[in-house]
Design a protein around this motif. Structure first.
Motif, PDB file in Angstrom:
ATOM      1  N   MET A 198       0.857  -1.193   0.000  1.00 27.19           N
ATOM      2  CA  MET A 198       0.000   0.000   0.000  1.00 27.19           C
ATOM      3  C   MET A 198       0.891   1.239   0.000  1.00 27.19           C
ATOM      4  O   MET A 198       1.743   1.389   0.890  1.00 27.19           O
ATOM      5  CB  MET A 198      -0.899   0.014   1.239  1.00 27.19           C
ATOM      6  N   PRO A 199       0.707   2.136  -0.973  1.00 28.50           N
ATOM      7  CA  PRO A 199       1.573   3.325  -1.020  1.00 28.50           C
ATOM      8  C   PRO A 199       1.242   4.362   0.045  1.00 28.50           C
ATOM      9  O   PRO A 199       2.044   5.243   0.335  1.00 28.50           O
ATOM     10  CB  PRO A 199       1.319   3.901  -2.416  1.00 28.50           C
ATOM     11  N   VAL A 200       0.036   4.301   0.579  1.00 26.50           N
ATOM     12  CA  VAL A 200      -0.366   5.260   1.624  1.00 26.50           C
ATOM     13  C   VAL A 200      -1.090   4.511   2.741  1.00 26.50           C
ATOM     14  O   VAL A 200      -1.570   3.391   2.536  1.00 26.50           O
ATOM     15  CB  VAL A 200      -1.313   6.373   1.077  1.00 26.50           C
ATOM     16  N   ASN A 201      -1.158   5.132   3.899  1.00 26.79           N
ATOM     17  CA  ASN A 201      -2.058   4.643   4.956  1.00 26.79           C
ATOM     18  C   ASN A 201      -3.403   5.300   4.723  1.00 26.79           C
ATOM     19  O   ASN A 201      -3.468   6.500   4.414  1.00 26.79           O
ATOM     20  CB  ASN A 201      -1.544   5.048   6.332  1.00 26.79           C
ATOM     21  N   PHE A 202      -4.468   4.520   4.877  1.00 27.41           N
ATOM     22  CA  PHE A 202      -5.794   5.063   4.594  1.00 27.41           C
ATOM     23  C   PHE A 202      -6.581   5.295   5.877  1.00 27.41           C
ATOM     24  O   PHE A 202      -6.525   4.475   6.807  1.00 27.41           O
ATOM     25  CB  PHE A 202      -6.600   4.081   3.726  1.00 27.41           C
ATOM     26  N   LYS A 203      -7.325   6.392   5.859  1.00 27.86           N
ATOM     27  CA  LYS A 203      -8.358   6.585   6.881  1.00 27.86           C
ATOM     28  C   LYS A 203      -9.643   6.925   6.131  1.00 27.86           C
ATOM     29  O   LYS A 203      -9.600   7.507   5.030  1.00 27.86           O
ATOM     30  CB  LYS A 203      -7.982   7.702   7.841  1.00 27.86           C
TER      31      LYS A 203
END
Ligand SMILES: NCCCC(=O)N[C@@H](Cc1c[nH]cn1)C(=O)O
Ligand SMILES: [Zn+2]
Ligand SMILES: [Zn+2]
Length: 517
Positions: free
Chosen positions: A184-189
């Motif tokens: 995953m290139p980013v952490n998601f919220k």
């Protein structure tokens, strides 16, 4: 607006040598990855459309109280979908609210979701809503509003573009990384609510409560709940107008009267009200309330030029709108009056007879409803005062014995973001990759209270990244999103994850190197 406008941002994206070299290096190495991702999305179109069909089938209308249980059901579906992605899901109970008739209804929970906690990655929070505006086939829909129906490449259904389609497109994009077993290139919220169409009740308080916890490690906030300016050209939205909503009430007594028995001998409230409403705007669209334009930020020549460079087809816009003629004849004037000047609209009259047929009544109490869209740097309390003084002045000249009450039940400030933020650079690059062209940088003439709410409370960078086209018909009959926009929108979100990840890491490396040196 001249203060908050950033005319040099396009130059900085084009010519910054640091960003350019890194972008070239990384774009060549990521293109194979992008191809793999885009291929997966193309191959899974039918699954993504099936999911949208399932969501559209839920009549999650937050406006009509009897459908609240459907909103609750929709929140469960959305929470389950996020959990299936591997996200941790917290459905926050917001309690209940009271309707004007005294009934108490439960508020749908707000979903706070989280996926990934890699400290190297930026954390991007996505906001969306899964409630919808009311819709009935009899309103003039060609198909059942709650059965997603594809006709000529368009997916028709209530919520298709506002906002179930874009929420699912974001989820599809995350799902693609998961399915392809990619890092995953980013952490998601995620913040997903079910009361947006009814004023986002309880959301602001929740954001305040969560500011030091859920939002503490969020770097960027993305909202995809508006439309492109045109039917075909992608856009990025950096601002929206606020709104001051007014009620003006005129009352002659406690009961309605027969117009044959009393007509001609009394001051009719509706005649007073029509005179009041008629005094608000002239036939050229100019608001007649003294001082109302005083707070509006002056337009700079630079800004005027920027408006000139936006691609905007007046004829297409007129067709989408379905009217014969606009108040203004040039693109610049139209955009200025939509985005950075106030406008006054009259919405209706409560208490006036409005059914088909004839009813020879004199209503005893009527309430006119109108609103004034707000732009920087108008002040809501000043506007309220100006409106009240103007209406009282007009009313007093009529020498009417009726009672007049003016109130402002809702006031929302405008929102404006800094387009130099990495968020906008990343989205611009992702748009170029997926659509092969640069986006229009636009504002929205409507009011998006959540954008300002997120920005004010969290102080993070907020961007609106629409995937729907101008002719999608939000809130209207035959709302749709095209298959193209839904699928390419999914690719756009996936490409955006990669771009924001690269830019964020690069900017942190650069600042780290600068610190060491
Ligand atoms: N494209 C997004 C539109 C969101 C929207 O419809 N917002 C409403 C909010 C509002 C303003 N005043 C009362 N409600 C709007 O009318 O702009
Ligand atoms: Zn919406
Ligand atoms: Zn809406």
């Amino acid at each position: 607006c001249n203060v908050e406008f950033y005319p040099s941002f396009l130059d900085s994206i084009h010519f910054s040598p640091v960003l350019l070299s890194k972008a070239v290096m990384s774009s060549s190495s990521s293109s194979a990855l992008e191809m793999e991702i885009f291929q997966y999305i193309d191959d899974h179109q039918s699954d993504f459309i099936k999911d949208l069909k399932e969501w559209v089938a839920v009549e999650s209308d937050s406006v009509q109280p009897h459908l609240r249980k459907e909103v609750m059901r929709m929140m469960v579906l959305a929470a389950d979908r996020l959990a299936a992605l591997g996200a941790t899901v917290n459905s926050v109970n917001l309690g209940s609210h009271q309707l004007p008739d005294g009934r108490v209804l439960p508020l749908p929970s707000v979903i706070l979701g989280e996926l990934g906690k890699d400290p190297q990655n930026p954390t991007v929070c996505f906001y969306g809503h899964v409630d919808v505006q009311p819709a009935k086939k009899e309103d003039g829909w060609n198909t059942d509003p709650y059965t997603l129906t594809e006709i000529d490449g368009n997916l028709y259904g209530r919520g298709a573009t506002d906002n179930k389609g874009p929420v699912l497109a974001w989820i599809n994009a995350v799902e693609t990384f998961r399915a392809l077993k990619l890092a995953m290139p980013v952490n998601f919220k995620f913040v997903i609510e079910g009361m947006e169409e009814a004023g986002s009740l309880g959301l602001e308080k929740l954001l305040e409560e969560e500011n030091q916890s859920f939002f503490s490690d969020v770097d960027y906030i993305v909202i995809s709940d508006n439309l492109w300016l045109s039917n075909k050209k992608p856009a990025l939205t950096y601002g929206s107008r606020g709104n001051a909503c007014f009620f003006v009430e005129v009352e002659c007594g406690s009961k309605d009267l027969h117009s044959g028995t009393f007509g001609g001998i009394i001051h009719e409230p509706l005649l007073d009200l029509i005179a009041l409403l008629d005094s608000l705007v002239d036939s050229t669209g100019c608001i007649q309330i003294p001082g109302i334009y005083d707070g509006v930020a002056a337009l700079t020549e630079e800004e005027r030029k920027l408006y000139g460079s936006i691609e905007f087809d007046l004829e297409e816009h007129r067709n989408n709108c379905g009217v014969k003629k606009f108040l203004y004849g040039t693109k610049e004037e139209i955009l200025l009056h939509l985005w950075r000047y106030p406008s006054l609209s009259i919405h209706g009259i409560e208490g006036a007879f409005h059914e088909p047929g004839i009813k020879t009544v004199i209503p005893a109490k009527v309430i006119g409803k109108f609103s004034i869209r707000q732009v920087p740097h108008m002040d809501l309390s000043v506007v309220k005062q100006q409106v009240a003084e103007h209406l009282e002045g007009v009313f007093s000249k009529r020498k009417s014995p009726n009672t007049l009450k003016v109130s402002m039940p809702l006031g929302a400030k405008p929102w404006l973001a800094g387009v130099n933020d990495l968020l906008y650079k990343a989205a611009r690059r992702a748009i170029k990759t997926v659509f092969g062209e640069d986006p229009d940088f636009i504002r929205d003439g409507s009011t998006i209270p959540v954008a300002r709410m997120f920005q004010t409370i969290t102080q993070k960078s907020v961007m609106m990244l629409p995937i729907g086209a101008a002719d999608d018909g939000e809130h209207s009959q035959n709302e749709k999103i095209s298959r193209y926009n839904y699928i390419e929108g999914t690719k756009l979100f996936a490409a955006f994850f990669l771009e924001i990840s690269k830019l964020h890491r690069n900017s942190h490396e650069t600042s780290h190197t600068e610190t060491i040196n």
